[in-house]
Design a protein around this motif. Structure first.
Motif, mmCIF file in Angstrom:
data_model
loop_
_atom_site.group_PDB
_atom_site.id
_atom_site.type_symbol
_atom_site.label_atom_id
_atom_site.label_comp_id
_atom_site.label_asym_id
_atom_site.label_seq_id
_atom_site.Cartn_x
_atom_site.Cartn_y
_atom_site.Cartn_z
ATOM 1 N N PRO A 92 -2.999 -0.846 -28.044
ATOM 2 C CA PRO A 92 -4.113 -0.835 -27.099
ATOM 3 C C PRO A 92 -5.022 -2.028 -27.368
ATOM 4 N N ASP A 144 0.982 -5.870 -36.181
ATOM 5 C CA ASP A 144 0.502 -6.124 -37.545
ATOM 6 C C ASP A 144 1.114 -5.182 -38.564
ATOM 7 N N HIS A 147 -0.084 -5.450 -41.516
ATOM 8 C CA HIS A 147 -1.230 -5.182 -42.391
ATOM 9 C C HIS A 147 -2.260 -4.209 -41.798
ATOM 10 N N LYS A 148 -1.935 -3.615 -40.658
ATOM 11 C CA LYS A 148 -2.820 -2.548 -40.160
ATOM 12 C C LYS A 148 -2.029 -1.234 -40.265
ATOM 13 N N ILE A 165 -0.938 -14.283 -32.637
ATOM 14 C CA ILE A 165 -1.326 -14.573 -31.254
ATOM 15 C C ILE A 165 -1.414 -16.087 -31.020
ATOM 16 N N ASP A 214 0.189 -7.391 -26.864
ATOM 17 C CA ASP A 214 -0.525 -7.396 -28.138
ATOM 18 C C ASP A 214 -0.544 -5.970 -28.687
ATOM 19 N N ILE A 219 -1.016 -5.244 -31.792
ATOM 20 C CA ILE A 219 -1.485 -5.480 -33.153
ATOM 21 C C ILE A 219 -2.042 -4.248 -33.817
ATOM 22 N N ILE A 220 -2.749 -3.419 -33.024
ATOM 23 C CA ILE A 220 -3.270 -2.231 -33.705
ATOM 24 C C ILE A 220 -2.384 -1.035 -33.428
ATOM 25 N N GLY A 263 -1.541 -12.799 -40.148
ATOM 26 C CA GLY A 263 -2.402 -11.775 -39.561
ATOM 27 C C GLY A 263 -2.289 -11.803 -38.047
ATOM 28 N N GLY A 264 -2.963 -10.845 -37.425
ATOM 29 C CA GLY A 264 -2.855 -10.716 -35.982
ATOM 30 C C GLY A 264 -3.252 -11.982 -35.242
ATOM 31 N N THR A 265 -4.337 -12.598 -35.683
ATOM 32 C CA THR A 265 -4.805 -13.805 -34.993
ATOM 33 C C THR A 265 -3.747 -14.895 -35.053
ATOM 34 N N HIS A 299 -8.160 -9.191 -27.164
ATOM 35 C CA HIS A 299 -8.803 -9.651 -28.396
ATOM 36 C C HIS A 299 -9.231 -11.118 -28.277
ATOM 37 N N PHE A 347 -8.672 -3.621 -28.624
ATOM 38 C CA PHE A 347 -9.546 -3.281 -29.757
ATOM 39 C C PHE A 347 -10.787 -2.471 -29.346
HETATM 40 C C1 LIG Z 1 -5.826 -5.764 -30.406
HETATM 41 C C2 LIG Z 1 -6.027 -6.755 -31.503
HETATM 42 N N1 LIG Z 1 -5.446 -7.963 -31.414
HETATM 43 C C3 LIG Z 1 -5.597 -8.893 -32.385
HETATM 44 C C4 LIG Z 1 -6.346 -8.643 -33.505
HETATM 45 C C5 LIG Z 1 -6.509 -9.716 -34.578
HETATM 46 O O1 LIG Z 1 -5.937 -9.309 -35.769
HETATM 47 P P1 LIG Z 1 -6.403 -9.954 -37.194
HETATM 48 O O2 LIG Z 1 -7.798 -9.488 -37.415
HETATM 49 O O3 LIG Z 1 -5.410 -9.382 -38.138
HETATM 50 O O4 LIG Z 1 -6.307 -11.415 -37.090
HETATM 51 C C6 LIG Z 1 -6.979 -7.406 -33.637
HETATM 52 C C7 LIG Z 1 -7.803 -7.095 -34.802
HETATM 53 O O5 LIG Z 1 -8.360 -6.037 -34.928
HETATM 54 C C8 LIG Z 1 -6.817 -6.445 -32.614
HETATM 55 O O6 LIG Z 1 -7.418 -5.251 -32.681
#
Ligand SMILES: Cc1ncc(COP(=O)(O)O)c(C=O)c1O
Length: 464
Positions: free
Chosen positions: A204, A265, A267-268, A129, A231, A233-234, A124-126, A158, A206
């Motif tokens: 961008p 991600d 998964h998004k 990172i 990042d 991720i989204i 996942g995103g976390t 994030h 979150f």
């Molecule tokens: C910009 C951004 N970075 C990182 C993350 C973390 O992703 P995850 O919730 O999949 O761990 C998010 C989650 O919404 C995000 O919006």
């Protein structure tokens, strides 16, 4: 706890976060005898009817990014075939690292990476990172002798970057943003010193969905020979197609000199089921610092490319299959639809004079107000069944647009409900917001008290 009535906060949270709690339905101990399959399925169906209705109706911000046929039944078929796979054992399932290589390579091609790019599929995103920050820390310790590393990020980045700092003993250096809610480049410049290992840019972010000035940040990083993490991720499935969809956009990926890593991600906006993200590095030097290898262990050869040991193969297979099934064309089509909904909402909100769009977003749209309490508008939207994200500093709320909002007049309903909510607040019909006190508390309490408070809530949530 500094005058906060913890019990009243829990009472407020109980109905939303522990709605099924009752002595009859809670399992405190493992049942003596197994329970019938039908009964278990019945319980799940009951819960899922309540939980799936809002997102299916397009009333939820983010969370479910696709959620439709034909993808859902396709994923079910995949699960049936690969449910037992474990990425920890490439000797048993060599197809899994093959899929990972291909996901990394396909993602890199969307981000203008060349053949030198390395990376991993994470959970996942976390995790992406955390991995990138751990790699930077170890790389710059060896390369530049940095023993007290610092990471510069805007306050909009994030929290997983702060989490990485806490886990890996990195000092977070948090800067503000400009009038358009983009990381403040001058502040970043001022904060760089001989301990800085990297800079973060969000594409961008979150909260406000605004885009940091990646080229300017990357120039600083390149000049100082430090890391620059984007990042994304989204954005994964959207960013690469913004220009092709007819909207202005900046360069932000490996096409920008100085960008050394990217998180994105699957998964998004990659529309894969939950459980995968991609971390990419411009070169193998960073990547080498991500890998863990145990030597001389009694259990034989042991290595892991990411944080986890055992890793379910299914999410990896599903992410790979989603990329193949949709193709460039499918992602482009979906991205354009989402971007057009964003455009519609921004234009429609202009007609609601009390509301203001925060910054210059495209598809994560935050709304605030100088004329009324935005939390009351948020409350009214909640009463109409919308599950939106509350934001602070400034008080606002956002809707992260997904495929769900491109269906069944969701955008028209959003704007109509918004307009109605503003009317209700203007006419004094919405008196208080259930979440506002919690947000308000977080912004006035000292950081340590808020942290203790939040950890107590988490303990409550995960305890019987
Ligand atoms: C910009 C951004 N970075 C990182 C993350 C973390 O992703 P995850 O919730 O999949 O761990 C998010 C989650 O919404 C995000 O919006």
């Amino acid at each position: 706890m500094d005058g906060i009535n913890f019990e009243s906060v829990l009472r407020e949270l109980q109905k939303d976060l522990k709605p099924y709690d009752s002595p009859e339905s809670n399992f405190v101990k493992i049942p003596e005898k197994g329970i019938a399959e039908d009964s278990i399925l019945g319980t799940l169906s009951k819960y899922s009817e309540r939980e799936n209705t809002p997102w299916k109706a397009g009333k939820v911000s983010g969370a479910v990014y696709y959620g439709d046929e034909p993808l859902l039944s396709f994923y079910e078929k995949l699960y049936h075939i690969v449910s037992q796979t474990n990425a920890l054992h490439p000797d048993i399932w060599p197809s899994i690292p093959k899929f990972e290589r291909e996901i990394v390579s396909m993602s890199s091609s969307l981000m203008h990476g060349d053949e030198g790019v390395r990376g991993s599929v994470s959970s996942g995103g976390t995790e992406s990172i955390l991995l990138a920050m751990k790699s930077y820390r170890d790389y710059f310790r060896k390369k530049k002798g940095i023993t007290q590393p610092e990471l510069i990020m805007a306050s909009t980045a994030h929290p997983s970057f702060l989490k990485a700092c806490e886990y890996f003993t990195i000092k977070p250096v948090v800067v503000g943003f400009d009038e358009n809610y983009r990381a403040n480049v001058e502040s970043v410049k001022e904060k760089v010193n001989q301990n800085t290992m990297g800079i973060v840019g969000s594409m961008p972010n979150f909260p406000f969905g605004t885009f940091d000035p990646i080229r300017e940040l990357a120039e600083i990083a390149e000049d100082k020979k430090i890391g620059m993490h984007v990042d994304a991720i989204i954005n994964s499935g959207v960013d690469p197609f913004v220009r092709e969809s007819g909207y202005n956009f900046q360069d932000f990926d490996f096409s920008v000199e100085g960008v050394t890593s990217i998180s994105m991600d699957t998964h998004k906006y990659g529309f894969a089921p939950k459980g995968t993200s991609v971390v990419l590095y411009r070169n193998g030097d960073f990547y080498q610092n991500q890998i863990y290898a145990a030597t001389g262990w009694h259990g034989g050869i042991y290595f892991t490319p990411t944080l986890l040991g055992s890793r379910p193969g299914f999410p990896i297979v599903a992410a790979w299959a989603a990329l193949l099934l949709l193709g460039r064309d499918g992602y482009k089509r979906e991205a354009k639809k989402i971007l057009d909904v964003g455009d519609y909402i921004k234009k429609s909100v202009r007609a609601i004079t009390e509301l203001k769009v925060v910054g210059e977003p495209l598809w994560v749209i935050a709304l605030t107000s100088e004329e009324m309490d935005p939390y009351l508008v948020w409350e009214s939207m909640s009463q109409k069944g919308w599950i939106l994200n509350g934001l602070s500093n400034p008080a606002a709320f956002h809707l992260a647009l997904t495929h769900r909002h491109t269906l069944n007049q969701a955008k028209e309903r959003f704007v109509a409900d918004l307009s109605d909510s503003v009317d209700s607040v203007r006419n004094g019909k919405v008196k208080s917001s259930s979440m506002a006190p919690i947000y308000g508390m977080a912004s006035v309490l000292p950081k340590e008290s808020t942290e203790v408070f939040m950890k107590s809530i988490v303990e409550w949530l995960y305890s019987q």
